[in-house]
Scaffold this motif. Structure first.
Motif, PDB file in Angstrom:
ATOM      1  N   LEU A  89       0.821  -1.203   0.000  1.00 39.96           N
ATOM      2  CA  LEU A  89       0.000   0.000   0.000  1.00 39.96           C
ATOM      3  C   LEU A  89       0.857   1.254   0.000  1.00 39.96           C
ATOM      4  O   LEU A  89       0.540   2.237  -0.668  1.00 39.96           O
ATOM      5  CB  LEU A  89      -0.937  -0.008   1.206  1.00 39.96           C
ATOM      6  N   ASP A  90       1.970   1.222   0.740  1.00 45.15           N
ATOM      7  CA  ASP A  90       2.868   2.379   0.725  1.00 45.15           C
ATOM      8  C   ASP A  90       3.335   2.671  -0.684  1.00 45.15           C
ATOM      9  O   ASP A  90       3.376   3.818  -1.126  1.00 45.15           O
ATOM     10  CB  ASP A  90       4.100   2.089   1.598  1.00 45.15           C
ATOM     11  N   ARG A  91       3.714   1.604  -1.394  1.00 45.45           N
ATOM     12  CA  ARG A  91       4.283   1.811  -2.723  1.00 45.45           C
ATOM     13  C   ARG A  91       3.200   2.108  -3.750  1.00 45.45           C
ATOM     14  O   ARG A  91       3.461   2.749  -4.762  1.00 45.45           O
ATOM     15  CB  ARG A  91       5.074   0.568  -3.161  1.00 45.45           C
ATOM     16  N   VAL A  92       1.990   1.629  -3.528  1.00 41.10           N
ATOM     17  CA  VAL A  92       0.964   1.797  -4.556  1.00 41.10           C
ATOM     18  C   VAL A  92       0.061   2.981  -4.260  1.00 41.10           C
ATOM     19  O   VAL A  92       0.021   3.945  -5.018  1.00 41.10           O
ATOM     20  CB  VAL A  92       0.149   0.493  -4.698  1.00 41.10           C
ATOM     21  N   ILE A  93      -0.659   2.951  -3.140  1.00 39.90           N
ATOM     22  CA  ILE A  93      -1.606   4.045  -2.938  1.00 39.90           C
ATOM     23  C   ILE A  93      -1.072   5.139  -2.036  1.00 39.90           C
ATOM     24  O   ILE A  93      -1.761   6.114  -1.782  1.00 39.90           O
ATOM     25  CB  ILE A  93      -2.958   3.539  -2.375  1.00 39.90           C
ATOM     26  N   GLY A  94       0.151   4.966  -1.561  1.00 46.79           N
ATOM     27  CA  GLY A  94       0.776   6.083  -0.868  1.00 46.79           C
ATOM     28  C   GLY A  94       0.439   6.225   0.601  1.00 46.79           C
ATOM     29  O   GLY A  94       0.436   7.330   1.122  1.00 46.79           O
ATOM     30  N   THR A  95       0.173   5.112   1.295  1.00 47.99           N
ATOM     31  CA  THR A  95       0.060   5.210   2.753  1.00 47.99           C
ATOM     32  C   THR A  95       1.447   5.501   3.330  1.00 47.99           C
ATOM     33  O   THR A  95       2.427   5.542   2.605  1.00 47.99           O
ATOM     34  CB  THR A  95      -0.458   3.895   3.346  1.00 47.99           C
ATOM     35  N   TYR A 104      -1.857   2.543  -9.812  1.00 53.27           N
ATOM     36  CA  TYR A 104      -1.375   3.519  -8.848  1.00 53.27           C
ATOM     37  C   TYR A 104       0.100   3.315  -8.577  1.00 53.27           C
ATOM     38  O   TYR A 104       0.595   2.207  -8.572  1.00 53.27           O
ATOM     39  CB  TYR A 104      -2.120   3.344  -7.516  1.00 53.27           C
ATOM     40  N   ARG A 105       0.777   4.390  -8.315  1.00 55.01           N
ATOM     41  CA  ARG A 105       2.156   4.294  -7.861  1.00 55.01           C
ATOM     42  C   ARG A 105       2.423   5.473  -6.947  1.00 55.01           C
ATOM     43  O   ARG A 105       2.196   6.608  -7.320  1.00 55.01           O
ATOM     44  CB  ARG A 105       3.105   4.316  -9.066  1.00 55.01           C
ATOM     45  N   TRP A 106       2.880   5.190  -5.753  1.00 50.64           N
ATOM     46  CA  TRP A 106       3.161   6.244  -4.767  1.00 50.64           C
ATOM     47  C   TRP A 106       1.946   7.153  -4.546  1.00 50.64           C
ATOM     48  O   TRP A 106       2.086   8.331  -4.282  1.00 50.64           O
ATOM     49  CB  TRP A 106       4.350   7.111  -5.180  1.00 50.64           C
ATOM     50  N   GLY A 107       0.765   6.560  -4.636  1.00 50.29           N
ATOM     51  CA  GLY A 107      -0.426   7.333  -4.315  1.00 50.29           C
ATOM     52  C   GLY A 107      -0.977   8.128  -5.468  1.00 50.29           C
ATOM     53  O   GLY A 107      -1.978   8.812  -5.326  1.00 50.29           O
ATOM     54  N   ILE A 151      -4.746   9.700   3.750  1.00 47.67           N
ATOM     55  CA  ILE A 151      -3.438   9.057   3.904  1.00 47.67           C
ATOM     56  C   ILE A 151      -2.311   9.886   3.317  1.00 47.67           C
ATOM     57  O   ILE A 151      -1.157   9.651   3.622  1.00 47.67           O
ATOM     58  CB  ILE A 151      -3.405   7.651   3.272  1.00 47.67           C
ATOM     59  N   ARG A 208      -0.184  11.522   8.208  1.00 52.98           N
ATOM     60  CA  ARG A 208      -0.306  10.411   7.266  1.00 52.98           C
ATOM     61  C   ARG A 208      -0.285   9.066   7.971  1.00 52.98           C
ATOM     62  O   ARG A 208      -0.991   8.147   7.580  1.00 52.98           O
ATOM     63  CB  ARG A 208       0.814  10.487   6.238  1.00 52.98           C
ATOM     64  N   SER A 221      -3.171   6.356   7.796  1.00 48.03           N
ATOM     65  CA  SER A 221      -2.880   5.038   7.220  1.00 48.03           C
ATOM     66  C   SER A 221      -3.317   3.927   8.154  1.00 48.03           C
ATOM     67  O   SER A 221      -3.997   2.990   7.744  1.00 48.03           O
ATOM     68  CB  SER A 221      -1.383   4.909   6.932  1.00 48.03           C
TER      69      SER A 221
END
Lengths: 773, 102, 369
Positions: A428-434, C46-49, C254, C301, C305
């Protein structure tokens, strides 16, 4: 004083003497530097264009094995004849040999020269380059440093220095191609292996029934394999997948060893090397060791407990199929050239940083699927063993292999959710940015370490405990007596299972974790060696009380006893935090875990393969080839991993793409012998890798025209030996299960206090029919 | 019946939060609200487990309860080792144990 | 493809359960491929949000569709399950208990570890990172610069009855749904009942459970993203505001590295008469003039999260339950549940009560505290 206490005193004093006499450990405080890649960065952070280095005397095209006198010099920068020191240099060449021609230059190794103390006060140096005797694309990398002479100044006088870099190329007499790209090599080898595997399977399919080698028969055959839920077939699927990835992991190891065969090698760049050791670790543990364990577990556990199949057959198939698809995700990095470069431990915050390669996300995703697979496996096996034992088989009448699978699965599925949650957090950190591991937002990288090692430590016991089970089975059968101390073996495994959860801090001693926890885990880690030691003594006593028959599986078991004990002992240096601070991330660790993982787990698998192959395939493996495999494999294995202990003590660091040796101890690199040992290790690695093909060839040859196997070729007495070879489907008739009447080999006499406690919770024996909900 | 009891307990929780109780330490809890929430959550948990999940009063309750409680050891270890060891937590340790003082 | 005869039933379903569990099934293979495609394509969107490639969204849905297809194959084999084959344990101490019941309990053990990991993460951060409230009151902030602190969602949600309402209704919904599942099981097991009546009752109760579960997720979405309007007569209790803002609208996200809220705005507090407590550092600093006050910006954040992922994991488990419930309601409406196979409802009930148990812990400690 009586004889017994005299003997004890003698033994104790011998141990004390050994401890005094054993060599001291020296570690190098300055570590190892590679100027060729990172530049003169002790002298300054970046290059400076004011300094202009140059090399003269190089030909455009060299002649073979000819000596050229070259002059290395620079102009510019703050150097001036009035300074106490004017400058220094470092010259690296990819091929050929550099040698000094006077006392101003010294040689680190044949490829690298630098200045000496005496040669610190000049701006040009003369040396000799001898060209190689074959065609190579030669590259020179020169760094020159212009000193500003402030010897008493900051940073020991090196602030204010300026340095710069120059590269030069020399062509060979006959033009050659570029060097191989390691990723191209690896992908090619993997694809070739997969094709070979497909051909082998097709060939086996053909040979089992030559008449039906047509498409009409092929489609149902392959559909049957893709959809099967039968534990025997799923076990075979796990085997084939596990052995394939054992080979792929081995290929990666070979490439790592090529890189490390000589110091300063450039076969793999630093970046590529990071990806290789990451994938080697992940492949070997998750895609080779775990599937091989599951293969044996799937095959043997229902047979050993007298069950027709596992408790949840379709879920079992699901467990398997999650693995190859997960492997595909993990390997997308290999085929893209930008795979995970985080180490198999994937430490935060690097794992969620933008500098980590993009393949890391897929590496995480594949492992999430593997977590799901392991969870389902755990549920299935725990349920099966708990509820589907044949009548008459109580807990303490089960074979030890089944016990080992039970304990391993218990550890696995209780610890793997922690890893799964950590992986989901990273994904999730790498994809949606948590922001779980984003340090600037308050994220704590240690959280990942805790979650990972909460799983990671039980995981390494998960891969070794089934090997323990196999060894128990094989030793008992080979020694032609029941295992010594059955109940203590069970309690030892259970003890390992529980204690393994409270020792994981020993992987994190250098991380800055809570001091209290450090202390606690130091003590518990020292404790966990005790049950393992009990098991080893029980095995030795089993052999002592029996009479060994030397088959291949017996040989591998004896090999296991030696190598696993050595690995366990080398592991006992790490619980002491003070020792760990020196040995952490050195080759001593690499030696230790390869001794227990390869010398333990893999040797256990080999023993299991030779032991159970007749049961699984219905044919007997060739004993001569088996003994040959053992001899070549065991010797080359020890030649491969034993010297790593010494390298670790010398200070060779793990996860570094190269290393340097020097004659001058003060420079902080390894001694000259280290290069020789590394080459020795690399050669042994190749021999070990290829020795395994002896076993594969044996298996293929046997499947095609091996001698037919009886139900019980070795004289074992657990339930699997009561069935045909191979067993029918369902393995036992559900309406006519075998009953365990005479198991005095496993019987543990009267129930002890713990057993009586469990008895109170049992459903009453009389009411088995009338239990309603 | 069970679910009425659970509804009542939930009501108590919601009301307790609504009252904005004072922010002082009481026993081992950092404030009154936390104490009430914890003290109410325990019987809710037990009621659902014992009654809805048949862990009480059935023939097979005994062994299933042991199965359900088996992970407690591992849960406690995880909470102690992971949940309560944040680096800032060392500020609560006595001085002789904190890094930098030895 | 497969040979259709009694001895080798189709790997696509339906299955004759008198011989035992299916020997072949396409479901595992198909579901694994679907999961792989799903995880792969989500990382492609998605990548890095940030969304980098909206085209991959099609692939995400393709992956989900393949998973559902695999599930459908699984259920097609299950539909004909009528309880004739319900294996019972032969080994002590579980002797006589259904094997599937034991396996559900073992599954729940691993789920306990899943949620323990999430709670441990939350505890570690909550006790380790200083709370925004105490940072605000200590005055260690400058207007315009973001400070890192922990802002629990409970601070926003427990601030008024209206904010708590969706969460409280959700709690009731889950408890009632647990009750309806128990009722469905009871009627399915009742032997002296006409089958048509039983079918009707079981379908009704399972349907009610499904509806309540969907209500749960709907309210959660409202609470997270949508918010809801207040009728006029209640507005006066909400500072005159006619909407209850969602967490999203409040900025609790987040990627919120510059979160601002009126709780941490000295001007707002003064205007609305709340004021700053007199025994705080901030008050002292403002009185002495060393702090100019203003609105504190926070990097929350980590708090967002942990909140969204923990409650979201619980929500995903509810979603999984809904999917299972839909199948069961469908099967019940076809008269598929009789006293012989009513235990299937019990196994689902165990999972569902576990979900309720987790909510019993999540609700007070994440929503109210």
């Amino acid at each position: 004083m009586n004889r017994k206490s005299m003997r004890t005193l003698l033994v104790l004093s011998a141990i004390a003497m050994a401890m005094i006499v054993s060599p001291a450990v020296v570690s190098y405080p300055t570590g190892i530097q590679g100027v060729k890649d990172s530049g003169c960065n002790c002298h300054g952070a970046t290059t400076s264009s004011e300094v202009v280095p140059s090399i003269t005397g190089l030909p455009d095209q060299y002649n073979y094995s000819e000596s050229y006198e070259i002059v290395v010099s620079f102009v510019g920068g703050p150097a001036s004849p009035t300074n106490s020191n004017q400058g220094g240099f470092n010259l690296w060449v990819s091929d050929g040999e550099l040698s000094p021609s006077d006392a101003t230059v010294q040689s680190y190794n044949p490829n690298e020269v630098s200045h000496t103390e005496a040669g610190n006060d000049q701006t040009s140096w003369t040396l000799i380059w001898t060209s190689p005797s074959s065609d190579r694309n030669v590259e020179f990398i020169l760094h020159t440093n212009s000193v500003n002479g402030n010897a008493d100044g900051a940073n020991g006088g090196s602030s204010g220095d300026m340095w710069n870099k120059l590269t030069a190329k020399v062509s060979p007499p006959v033009l050659v191609l570029e060097e191989a790209d390691p990723f191209v090599v690896l992908s090619t080898l993997i694809v070739v292996s997969a094709i070979l595997l497909a051909f082998t399977l097709a060939y086996v399919f053909y040979r089992t029934n030559p008449e039906s080698f047509t498409w009409d028969y092929f489609a149902p055959w392959i559909a049957d394999w893709l959809t099967t839920t039968d534990h025997k077939k799923v076990g075979t699927l796990y085997f084939v997948a596990g052995l394939f990835f054992l080979g792929v992991g081995g290929i990666m190891a070979m490439m790592i060893r090529i890189q490390l065969a000589v110091p300063g090698n450039d076969f793999l760049t630093q970046d590529q090397y990071n990806q290789f050791f990451t994938l080697h670790g992940t492949t070997m543990i998750f895609l080779a060791a775990m599937p091989l364990i599951n293969g044996f577990a799937n095959w043997m556990v229902p047979l050993q407990i007298g069950a027709p199949d596992l408790a949840l057959p379709r879920l079992n198939a699901m467990s398997f199929w999650l693995q190859p698809v997960g492997a595909l995700l993990i390997f997308t990095g290999v085929f893209s050239g930008s795979g995970a470069d985080t180490g198999w431990t994937g430490y935060a915050p690097y794992v969620v940083s933008e500098t980590a390669h993009m393949g890391t996300t897929m590496w995480v995703a594949g492992q999430i699927m593997l977590v799901a697979s392991s969870t389902l496996t755990g549920i299935n096996f725990l349920t099966t063993i708990a509820v589907m034992r044949a009548p008459g088989m109580g807990w303490l009448q089960m074979p030890l292999f089944t016990w080992s699978i039970l304990i391993a699965n218990l550890m696995l599925f209780l610890s793997i959710p922690a890893f799964g949650i950590g992986l989901i957090q990273v994904y999730l950190d790498r994809v949606i940015g948590t922001a779980f591991y984003d340090v600037s937002a308050g994220g704590d990288p240690l959280l990942w370490s805790h979650l990972f090692w909460y799983f990671g430590h039980p995981e390494v016991y998960v891969v070794i405990v089934p090997a323990f089970g196999v060894i128990s089975e094989v030793i008992a059968t080979s020694a032609r007596r029941s295992i010594f101390g059955y109940r203590s073996m069970v309690y030892a495994m259970a003890g390992i299972g529980i204690v393994s959860f409270i020792v994981y801090g020993h992987h994190m001693f250098t991380s800055g974790m809570s001091p209290t926890l450090r202390f606690v885990t130091m003590l518990t880690t020292m404790l966990v060696a005790v049950p393992t030691g009990i098991k080893i003594f029980n095995w030795l006593k089993t052999m002592h009380g029996g009479s060994l028959v030397y088959r291949t599986h017996t040989l591998w078991t004896l090999g296991f006893l030696v190598t696993f004990t050595l690995g366990g002992i080398s592991g006992m240096f790490f619980p002491s935090i003070a020792m760990d601070l020196h040995l952490h991330e050195s080759y001593f660790v690499v030696a230790h875990f390869h001794y227990v993982l390869v010398g333990g787990t893999v040797f256990g698998f080999y023993a299991a393969i030779y032991y159970w192959f007749p049961k699984m395939s219905g044919r007997m493996l060739d004993e001569k080839l088996g003994v040959l495999h053992f001899l070549v494999g065991f010797i080359s294995y020890n030649a491969l991993f034993w010297p790593m202990h010494r390298l670790g003590v010398w200070g060779m660091a793990r996860r570094h793409h190269t290393y340097f040796v020097t004659t001058e101890e003060a420079m902080g690199a390894l001694p000259i012998e280290a290069a020789g040992w590394n080459m020795f290790i690399s050669v042994s690695a190749f021999i070990f890798f290829f020795s395994n093909f002896i076993m594969v060839a044996n298996m293929i040859k046997t499947l095609i025209r091996g001698e037919k196997a009886p139900p019980d070729p070795w004289g074992g007495w657990s339930f699997e030996w009561m069935t045909e070879s191979p067993p029918p489907t369902p393995s036992f008739d559900p309406h006519n299960l075998p009953v365990l009447t005479d198991a005095n080999e496993h019987i543990a006499n009267e129930p002890g206090t713990l057993s009586k406690l469990f008895n109170r919770l049992m459903v009453s024996e009389e009411d088995t029919e009338e239990v309603t909900h | 019946m069970n679910f009425i009891g659970l509804m009542v307990l939930t009501l108590i929780e919601v009301v307790a939060v609504g009252f904005h109780l004072p922010d002082e330490r009481i026993f081992i809890f950092s404030n009154y609200t936390l104490m009430i929430l914890t003290v109410v959550a325990i019987p809710k948990f037990i009621m659902i487990a014992l009654i809805f999940m048949h862990l009480y009063g059935e023939e097979d309750s005994g062994i299933l309860t042991v199965t359900a409680l088996f992970p407690s050891f591992f849960i406690i270890i995880m909470i102690l080792f992971i949940g309560l060891t944040h680096p800032e937590a060392t500020t609560g340790l006595p001085a002789w144990c904190r890094p930098g003082t030895y | 493809m497969s040979v259709h005869d009694d001895h080798h039933p189709s790997a696509w379903g339906p299955h004759d359960w008198s011989h035992g569990a299916p020997h072949n099934s396409w479901s595992p293979f198909i579901m694994s491929v679907g999961i792989g495609i799903f995880l792969f394509s989500v990382a492609g969107v998605y990548r890095w949000g940030e969304m980098i490639d909206a085209g991959s969204i099609a692939l995400v849905f393709a992956g989900l569709a393949i998973i559902m297809f695999g599930l459908a194959v699984f259920w097609r084999q299950d539909m004909s399950f009528d309880g004739a084959y319900e294996p019972k344990a032969t080994g002590t101490p579980f002797r006589g208990i259904d094997i599937r019941k034991v396996s559900v309990w073992i599954f729940l053990m691993s789920e306990m570890m899943v949620f323990t990991s999430l709670f441990s993460t939350y505890m570690r951060y909550r006790f380790g990172i200083e709370s925004c409230e105490s940072v605000f009151e200590s005055g260690q902030w400058v207007e315009g610069t973001s400070v890192t602190c922990f802002e629990p969602a409970g601070h926003l949600i427990a601030s008024s009855w209206f904010h708590i309402a969706p969460g409280a209704i959700n709690t009731f919904a889950l408890i009632v749904s647990s009750f309806t599942v128990v009722q469905a099981l009871r009627y399915a097991k009742k032997v002296d009942l006409d089958h048509k009546v039983r079918t009707k009752l079981v379908t009704r109760y399972l349907g009610a459970t499904t509806v309540l579960a969907i209500l749960f997720l709907t309210l959660k979405m409202i609470e997270w993203f949508i918010g809801f309007p207040l009728p006029e007569f209640l507005a006066e209790y909400n500072h005159g505001d006619t909407t209850i803002k969602s967490l999203y609208a409040e900025g609790y996200l987040i990627n919120a590295d510059s979160y601002q809220h009126h709780y941490y705005d000295t001007a707002y507090l003064a205007d609305h008469g709340h004021g700053i407590s007199h025994d705080t550092e901030l008050y002292a600093m403002m009185e002495s003039g060393t702090h100019s006050g203003g609105q504190m910006m926070a990097n929350i954040r980590v708090s967002a999260s942990t909140f969204y992922v923990t409650t979201g994991t619980h929500g995903v488990h509810v979603l999984g339950g809904i999917i299972g419930l839909m199948y069961m309601t469908f099967k019940a409406s076809r008269g598929g549940y009789t006293p012989e196979n009513a235990v299937s409802i019990e196994y689902f009930g165990l999972y569902w009560h576990f979900v309720d148990l987790i909510w019993v812990i999540v609700f007070p400690f994440f929503y109210l505290y």
